[in-house]
Structure formats: C-alpha cells, structure tokens
Write a protein that holds these residues in place. Sequence first.
Motif, PDB file in Angstrom:
ATOM      1  N   MET A  81       0.834  -1.167   0.000  1.00  0.00           N
ATOM      2  CA  MET A  81       0.000   0.000   0.000  1.00  0.00           C
ATOM      3  C   MET A  81       0.886   1.240   0.000  1.00  0.00           C
ATOM      4  O   MET A  81       1.819   1.337   0.785  1.00  0.00           O
ATOM      5  CB  MET A  81      -0.883  -0.042   1.250  1.00  0.00           C
ATOM      6  CG  MET A  81      -1.383   1.288   1.693  1.00  0.00           C
ATOM      7  SD  MET A  81      -2.431   1.179   3.138  1.00  0.00           S
ATOM      8  CE  MET A  81      -3.671   0.089   2.524  1.00  0.00           C
ATOM      9  N   VAL A  82       0.592   2.169  -0.905  1.00  0.00           N
ATOM     10  CA  VAL A  82       1.348   3.419  -0.990  1.00  0.00           C
ATOM     11  C   VAL A  82       0.467   4.555  -0.485  1.00  0.00           C
ATOM     12  O   VAL A  82      -0.680   4.712  -0.916  1.00  0.00           O
ATOM     13  CB  VAL A  82       1.807   3.711  -2.436  1.00  0.00           C
ATOM     14  CG1 VAL A  82       2.511   5.057  -2.505  1.00  0.00           C
ATOM     15  CG2 VAL A  82       2.713   2.603  -2.941  1.00  0.00           C
ATOM     16  N   ILE A  83       1.012   5.324   0.425  1.00  0.00           N
ATOM     17  CA  ILE A  83       0.329   6.500   0.963  1.00  0.00           C
ATOM     18  C   ILE A  83       1.173   7.716   0.600  1.00  0.00           C
ATOM     19  O   ILE A  83       2.349   7.789   0.963  1.00  0.00           O
ATOM     20  CB  ILE A  83       0.156   6.390   2.486  1.00  0.00           C
ATOM     21  CG1 ILE A  83      -0.782   5.218   2.803  1.00  0.00           C
ATOM     22  CG2 ILE A  83      -0.353   7.697   3.070  1.00  0.00           C
ATOM     23  CD1 ILE A  83      -0.908   4.901   4.256  1.00  0.00           C
ATOM     24  N   THR A  84       0.580   8.640  -0.134  1.00  0.00           N
ATOM     25  CA  THR A  84       1.279   9.867  -0.505  1.00  0.00           C
ATOM     26  C   THR A  84       1.001  10.907   0.573  1.00  0.00           C
ATOM     27  O   THR A  84      -0.153  11.295   0.797  1.00  0.00           O
ATOM     28  CB  THR A  84       0.814  10.364  -1.885  1.00  0.00           C
ATOM     29  OG1 THR A  84       1.078   9.326  -2.845  1.00  0.00           O
ATOM     30  CG2 THR A  84       1.552  11.627  -2.298  1.00  0.00           C
TER      31      THR A  84
ATOM     32  N   VAL B 161      -2.987   8.146   9.696  1.00  0.00           N
ATOM     33  CA  VAL B 161      -3.408   7.540   8.428  1.00  0.00           C
ATOM     34  C   VAL B 161      -2.731   6.186   8.213  1.00  0.00           C
ATOM     35  O   VAL B 161      -3.391   5.201   7.893  1.00  0.00           O
ATOM     36  CB  VAL B 161      -3.098   8.482   7.236  1.00  0.00           C
ATOM     37  CG1 VAL B 161      -3.303   7.772   5.912  1.00  0.00           C
ATOM     38  CG2 VAL B 161      -3.955   9.736   7.316  1.00  0.00           C
ATOM     39  N   PHE B 162      -1.407   6.137   8.372  1.00  0.00           N
ATOM     40  CA  PHE B 162      -0.700   4.917   7.974  1.00  0.00           C
ATOM     41  C   PHE B 162      -0.450   3.918   9.107  1.00  0.00           C
ATOM     42  O   PHE B 162      -0.382   2.711   8.874  1.00  0.00           O
ATOM     43  CB  PHE B 162       0.631   5.239   7.278  1.00  0.00           C
ATOM     44  CG  PHE B 162       1.763   5.529   8.224  1.00  0.00           C
ATOM     45  CD1 PHE B 162       2.549   4.491   8.717  1.00  0.00           C
ATOM     46  CD2 PHE B 162       2.048   6.814   8.610  1.00  0.00           C
ATOM     47  CE1 PHE B 162       3.595   4.737   9.589  1.00  0.00           C
ATOM     48  CE2 PHE B 162       3.089   7.082   9.485  1.00  0.00           C
ATOM     49  CZ  PHE B 162       3.859   6.033   9.978  1.00  0.00           C
ATOM     50  N   ALA B 163      -0.312   4.378  10.330  1.00  0.00           N
ATOM     51  CA  ALA B 163       0.073   3.485  11.430  1.00  0.00           C
ATOM     52  C   ALA B 163      -0.916   2.338  11.657  1.00  0.00           C
ATOM     53  O   ALA B 163      -0.475   1.199  11.842  1.00  0.00           O
ATOM     54  CB  ALA B 163       0.291   4.276  12.704  1.00  0.00           C
ATOM     55  N   PRO B 164      -2.228   2.582  11.650  1.00  0.00           N
ATOM     56  CA  PRO B 164      -3.137   1.449  11.865  1.00  0.00           C
ATOM     57  C   PRO B 164      -2.947   0.337  10.828  1.00  0.00           C
ATOM     58  O   PRO B 164      -3.012  -0.850  11.172  1.00  0.00           O
ATOM     59  CB  PRO B 164      -4.530   2.075  11.758  1.00  0.00           C
ATOM     60  CG  PRO B 164      -4.321   3.504  12.133  1.00  0.00           C
ATOM     61  CD  PRO B 164      -2.957   3.846  11.583  1.00  0.00           C
TER      62      PRO B 164
ATOM     63  N   ASP C 221       2.247  -4.076   4.664  1.00  0.00           N
ATOM     64  CA  ASP C 221       3.446  -3.348   4.257  1.00  0.00           C
ATOM     65  C   ASP C 221       2.990  -1.994   3.725  1.00  0.00           C
ATOM     66  O   ASP C 221       2.024  -1.923   2.962  1.00  0.00           O
ATOM     67  CB  ASP C 221       4.204  -4.106   3.176  1.00  0.00           C
ATOM     68  CG  ASP C 221       4.926  -5.333   3.721  1.00  0.00           C
ATOM     69  OD1 ASP C 221       5.072  -5.447   4.951  1.00  0.00           O
ATOM     70  OD2 ASP C 221       5.340  -6.170   2.912  1.00  0.00           O
ATOM     71  N   VAL C 222       3.670  -0.940   4.148  1.00  0.00           N
ATOM     72  CA  VAL C 222       3.274   0.416   3.782  1.00  0.00           C
ATOM     73  C   VAL C 222       4.474   1.142   3.174  1.00  0.00           C
ATOM     74  O   VAL C 222       5.593   1.037   3.678  1.00  0.00           O
ATOM     75  CB  VAL C 222       2.762   1.200   5.016  1.00  0.00           C
ATOM     76  CG1 VAL C 222       2.492   2.651   4.673  1.00  0.00           C
ATOM     77  CG2 VAL C 222       1.510   0.542   5.597  1.00  0.00           C
ATOM     78  N   THR C 223       4.218   1.870   2.101  1.00  0.00           N
ATOM     79  CA  THR C 223       5.201   2.784   1.534  1.00  0.00           C
ATOM     80  C   THR C 223       4.634   4.187   1.654  1.00  0.00           C
ATOM     81  O   THR C 223       3.498   4.440   1.241  1.00  0.00           O
ATOM     82  CB  THR C 223       5.479   2.471   0.048  1.00  0.00           C
ATOM     83  OG1 THR C 223       6.032   1.156  -0.049  1.00  0.00           O
ATOM     84  CG2 THR C 223       6.459   3.478  -0.551  1.00  0.00           C
ATOM     85  N   ILE C 224       5.412   5.092   2.238  1.00  0.00           N
ATOM     86  CA  ILE C 224       5.023   6.492   2.314  1.00  0.00           C
ATOM     87  C   ILE C 224       5.791   7.238   1.238  1.00  0.00           C
ATOM     88  O   ILE C 224       7.019   7.221   1.214  1.00  0.00           O
ATOM     89  CB  ILE C 224       5.324   7.102   3.692  1.00  0.00           C
ATOM     90  CG1 ILE C 224       4.558   6.351   4.782  1.00  0.00           C
ATOM     91  CG2 ILE C 224       4.962   8.592   3.699  1.00  0.00           C
ATOM     92  CD1 ILE C 224       4.902   6.795   6.189  1.00  0.00           C
ATOM     93  N   SER C 225       5.048   7.880   0.353  1.00  0.00           N
ATOM     94  CA  SER C 225       5.654   8.685  -0.700  1.00  0.00           C
ATOM     95  C   SER C 225       5.707  10.139  -0.241  1.00  0.00           C
ATOM     96  O   SER C 225       4.691  10.702   0.170  1.00  0.00           O
ATOM     97  CB  SER C 225       4.837   8.585  -1.990  1.00  0.00           C
ATOM     98  OG  SER C 225       5.311   9.532  -2.932  1.00  0.00           O
TER      99      SER C 225
END
Length: 98
Positions: A1-4, A24-27, A34-38
């Motif tokens: 999952m990508v979060i901008t 937004v992303f921590a939960p 797996d999380v990608t922060i852009s």
Amino acid sequence: MVITALQHVRQCYSYADGKALYDVFAPRLLAGDDVTISFDGVSSLPSSFVNAALVPLLEHVSLDFIKKHLRFANTNSQMNDMIRSRLAVEAGRMGAHA
C-alpha cells in the motif's frame, strides 16, 4: 500500500502534520500491512514532523519490524538521514531492537 503524504497533510513540517500522517498509515502498518510512504513534492523533513509521524511506532513494534514493513519513496538524502537518525536514536533510548 502506498500512501502519498501530501494527499493527507498540507505540508510535512510540524508535529501536528506528522501526527496526522501517523494516524493515516500506522493502523495499517500495525495491522500487518506493508506500507510505503511517498514524499512526492516534499523537499525536507524537520525532526518535529518525524518525531510525530514515525517515532511513536517504536512504542508498538521494533525497529527491525519498521525496517521490514515500512518503506519511503521520493525522498532525498536529508529526509533519509532524518528518518534514519531519529528512529535509531529513539530505538536506542527506548531499548528497542536497533
């Protein structure tokens, strides 16, 4: 999952901005995704932002877990250094796995 990041906060500057992004992303990360922060469109990250957006993860998971499941895209050397150093220092201070 990508979060901008800039789709969720106006800027990546303050502690409040970092907290909003964390919410937004921590939960998702803590649920095992797996999380990608852009950081597309962001030129630098101050420690106050990183302290709110990333350091609280260490209260729940190890630094090793973060390294395995959280990625960053569209960063530069300042941003990478800030993220790496703040997490390493706090992990050491908290006794997390460095």
